[in-house]
Design an enzyme around this catalytic site. Structure first.
Site, PDB file in Angstrom:
ATOM      1  N   PHE A   1     -15.199   3.197   7.941  1.00 22.55           N
ATOM      2  CA  PHE A   1     -13.827   3.583   7.584  1.00 22.55           C
ATOM      3  C   PHE A   1     -13.598   3.583   6.064  1.00 22.55           C
ATOM      4  CE2 PHE A   1     -13.816  -1.011   8.496  1.00 22.55           C
ATOM      5  CZ  PHE A   1     -13.293  -1.519   7.314  1.00 22.55           C
TER       6      PHE A   1
ATOM      7  N   THR B   1      -5.072  -8.153  10.218  1.00 22.53           N
ATOM      8  CA  THR B   1      -5.457  -6.833   9.697  1.00 22.53           C
ATOM      9  C   THR B   1      -4.977  -5.722  10.635  1.00 22.53           C
ATOM     10  OG1 THR B   1      -7.394  -7.828   8.672  1.00 22.53           O
ATOM     11  CG2 THR B   1      -7.427  -5.438   8.926  1.00 22.53           C
TER      12      THR B   1
ATOM     13  N   GLU C   1      -9.294 -10.332  -7.889  1.00 17.93           N
ATOM     14  CA  GLU C   1      -8.359  -9.218  -7.724  1.00 17.93           C
ATOM     15  C   GLU C   1      -7.271  -9.233  -8.794  1.00 17.93           C
ATOM     16  OE1 GLU C   1      -9.086  -8.831  -2.896  1.00 17.93           O
ATOM     17  OE2 GLU C   1      -7.143  -9.555  -3.595  1.00 17.93           O
TER      18      GLU C   1
ATOM     19  N   HIS D   1      -1.550  -5.561   1.400  1.00 21.11           N
ATOM     20  CA  HIS D   1      -2.824  -6.237   1.132  1.00 21.11           C
ATOM     21  C   HIS D   1      -2.538  -7.641   0.622  1.00 21.11           C
ATOM     22  CE1 HIS D   1      -6.815  -7.126  -0.481  1.00 21.11           C
ATOM     23  NE2 HIS D   1      -6.162  -7.632  -1.525  1.00 21.11           N
TER      24      HIS D   1
ATOM     25  N   ARG E   1       3.251  -7.210   8.892  1.00 21.07           N
ATOM     26  CA  ARG E   1       2.604  -6.164   9.698  1.00 21.07           C
ATOM     27  C   ARG E   1       3.096  -6.175  11.141  1.00 21.07           C
ATOM     28  NH1 ARG E   1      -3.252  -7.667   7.184  1.00 21.07           N
ATOM     29  NH2 ARG E   1      -3.282  -6.240   5.402  1.00 21.07           N
TER      30      ARG E   1
ATOM     31  N   LYS F   1       0.840  -1.202   0.000  1.00 23.36           N
ATOM     32  CA  LYS F   1       0.000   0.000   0.000  1.00 23.36           C
ATOM     33  C   LYS F   1       0.879   1.258   0.000  1.00 23.36           C
ATOM     34  CE  LYS F   1      -3.867  -2.289   2.375  1.00 23.36           C
ATOM     35  NZ  LYS F   1      -4.596  -2.409   3.669  1.00 23.36           N
TER      36      LYS F   1
ATOM     37  N   ARG G   1      -1.465 -14.571   3.388  1.00 16.94           N
ATOM     38  CA  ARG G   1      -2.137 -13.879   4.498  1.00 16.94           C
ATOM     39  C   ARG G   1      -1.368 -14.076   5.805  1.00 16.94           C
ATOM     40  NH1 ARG G   1      -6.721 -10.508   3.984  1.00 16.94           N
ATOM     41  NH2 ARG G   1      -7.684 -11.447   5.811  1.00 16.94           N
TER      42      ARG G   1
ATOM     43  N   ASN H   1      -1.644  -0.255   7.495  1.00 17.51           N
ATOM     44  CA  ASN H   1      -1.088  -1.603   7.681  1.00 17.51           C
ATOM     45  C   ASN H   1      -0.245  -2.118   6.515  1.00 17.51           C
ATOM     46  OD1 ASN H   1      -3.219  -2.133   6.015  1.00 17.51           O
ATOM     47  ND2 ASN H   1      -4.261  -3.567   7.375  1.00 17.51           N
TER      48      ASN H   1
ATOM     49  N   TYR I   1     -12.310  -2.677  -3.183  1.00 18.91           N
ATOM     50  CA  TYR I   1     -12.809  -2.814  -1.806  1.00 18.91           C
ATOM     51  C   TYR I   1     -14.342  -2.774  -1.739  1.00 18.91           C
ATOM     52  CZ  TYR I   1      -8.224  -2.481   0.512  1.00 18.91           C
ATOM     53  OH  TYR I   1      -6.951  -2.727   0.982  1.00 18.91           O
TER      54      TYR I   1
HETATM   55  P1  ADP Z   1      -7.494  -7.216   5.212  1.00 19.49           P
HETATM   56  O1  ADP Z   1      -6.771  -6.128   4.460  1.00 19.49           O
HETATM   57  O2  ADP Z   1      -6.634  -7.790   6.296  1.00 19.49           O
HETATM   58  O3  ADP Z   1      -8.090  -8.258   4.307  1.00 19.49           O
HETATM   59  P2  ADP Z   1     -10.177  -6.042   5.506  1.00 19.49           P
HETATM   60  O4  ADP Z   1     -10.524  -6.617   4.169  1.00 19.49           O
HETATM   61  O5  ADP Z   1     -11.111  -6.285   6.641  1.00 19.49           O
HETATM   62  O6  ADP Z   1      -8.720  -6.535   5.996  1.00 19.49           O
HETATM   63  O7  ADP Z   1      -9.998  -4.471   5.378  1.00 19.49           O
HETATM   64  C1  ADP Z   1      -9.330  -3.923   4.283  1.00 19.49           C
HETATM   65  C2  ADP Z   1      -8.451  -2.797   4.748  1.00 19.49           C
HETATM   66  O8  ADP Z   1      -9.272  -1.764   5.282  1.00 19.49           O
HETATM   67  C3  ADP Z   1      -7.497  -3.162   5.889  1.00 19.49           C
HETATM   68  O9  ADP Z   1      -6.327  -3.780   5.450  1.00 19.49           O
HETATM   69  C4  ADP Z   1      -7.245  -1.795   6.485  1.00 19.49           C
HETATM   70  O10 ADP Z   1      -6.302  -1.057   5.717  1.00 19.49           O
HETATM   71  C5  ADP Z   1      -8.603  -1.127   6.349  1.00 19.49           C
HETATM   72  N1  ADP Z   1      -9.399  -1.306   7.573  1.00 19.49           N
HETATM   73  C6  ADP Z   1     -10.065  -2.403   7.966  1.00 19.49           C
HETATM   74  N2  ADP Z   1     -10.675  -2.223   9.148  1.00 19.49           N
HETATM   75  C7  ADP Z   1     -10.393  -0.946   9.507  1.00 19.49           C
HETATM   76  C8  ADP Z   1     -10.719  -0.132  10.624  1.00 19.49           C
HETATM   77  N3  ADP Z   1     -11.474  -0.597  11.625  1.00 19.49           N
HETATM   78  N4  ADP Z   1     -10.236   1.114  10.663  1.00 19.49           N
HETATM   79  C9  ADP Z   1      -9.480   1.613   9.659  1.00 19.49           C
HETATM   80  N5  ADP Z   1      -9.142   0.897   8.580  1.00 19.49           N
HETATM   81  C10 ADP Z   1      -9.578  -0.358   8.499  1.00 19.49           C
END
Ligand code: ADP
Length: 169
Positions: A77, A111, A146, A135, A122, A29, A105, A132, A69
């Site tokens: 968020f 996450t 994707e 992705h 991470r 990212k 993963r 974080n 997304y």
């Molecule tokens: P992952 O990236 O681990 O698959 P998610 O698909 O749940 O997680 O979320 C996508 C991205 O959205 C996360 O990697 C993070 O950057 C952001 N995100 C998720 N939950 C939150 C949150 N509670 N607050 C801020 N950003 C969030």
């Protein structure tokens, strides 16, 4: 049914899962790119034995990111996630190998970086969920989606890796 673990066989989700050709979409990212962590993240996948199929530095449109997304569209968020993802270029890649999605993963960590084990990307380099740094696809199905969202068929490179026989029995 038993499916041979070789290249160029069946590309069904079931076969990919147990084959060395399972693919995952991994992205560094904008914060990860700007912090100079692209090399580090690539190195971990290379050293683990995964095969790099595609790689590019991109500045996607808002539309592109919103589609990426789309499952999170209703989340509070979501707007800040999109502006975070628009804050600089993203290093997009496709890695291939046995159990690439799940292992990818695991290599990224949870996450929420504070909940990530030390030794994960991470867990070693990030603190907050909203920064974080990376992705990774969460299922073979979303990986396929994707990969075709971020790359054209032409950008998915075909080559032989002679190390394959040292990595797989
Ligand atoms: P992952 O990236 O681990 O698959 P998610 O698909 O749940 O997680 O979320 C996508 C991205 O959205 C996360 O990697 C993070 O950057 C952001 N995100 C998720 N939950 C939150 C949150 N509670 N607050 C801020 N950003 C969030």
């Amino acid at each position: 049914a038993v499916h041979a673990v070789t290249d160029e066989v069946c590309h069904s989700d079931e076969c990919r899962k147990m084959s060395t050709t399972e693919r995952t979409f991994i992205a560094v990212k904008p914060d990860g790119v700007q912090r100079g962590l692209v090399g580090e993240i690539i190195a971990r996948f290379e050293k683990r034995g995964y095969k790099l199929i595609a790689l590019k530095l991109v500045s996607p449109t808002k539309d592109h990111l919103e589609t990426h997304y789309e499952d999170l569209k209703g989340k509070p968020f979501f707007p800040s996630l999109i502006s975070y993802m628009l804050s600089g270029p993203i290093a997009a890649m496709v890695w291939e190998g046995l159990d690439a999605v799940k292992t990818g993963r695991a290599m990224l960590g949870a996450t929420n970086p504070l909940a990530s084990a030390i030794g994960t990307i991470r867990g070693d380099y990030a603190i907050q969920t909203g920064r974080n740094i990376c992705h990774g696809s969460d299922s073979v199905e979303s990986a396929n989606k994707e990969i075709s969202h971020w790359f054209t068929e032409n950008e998915l490179n075909k080559y032989n890796n002679p190390l394959q026989s040292l990595i797989y029995e």
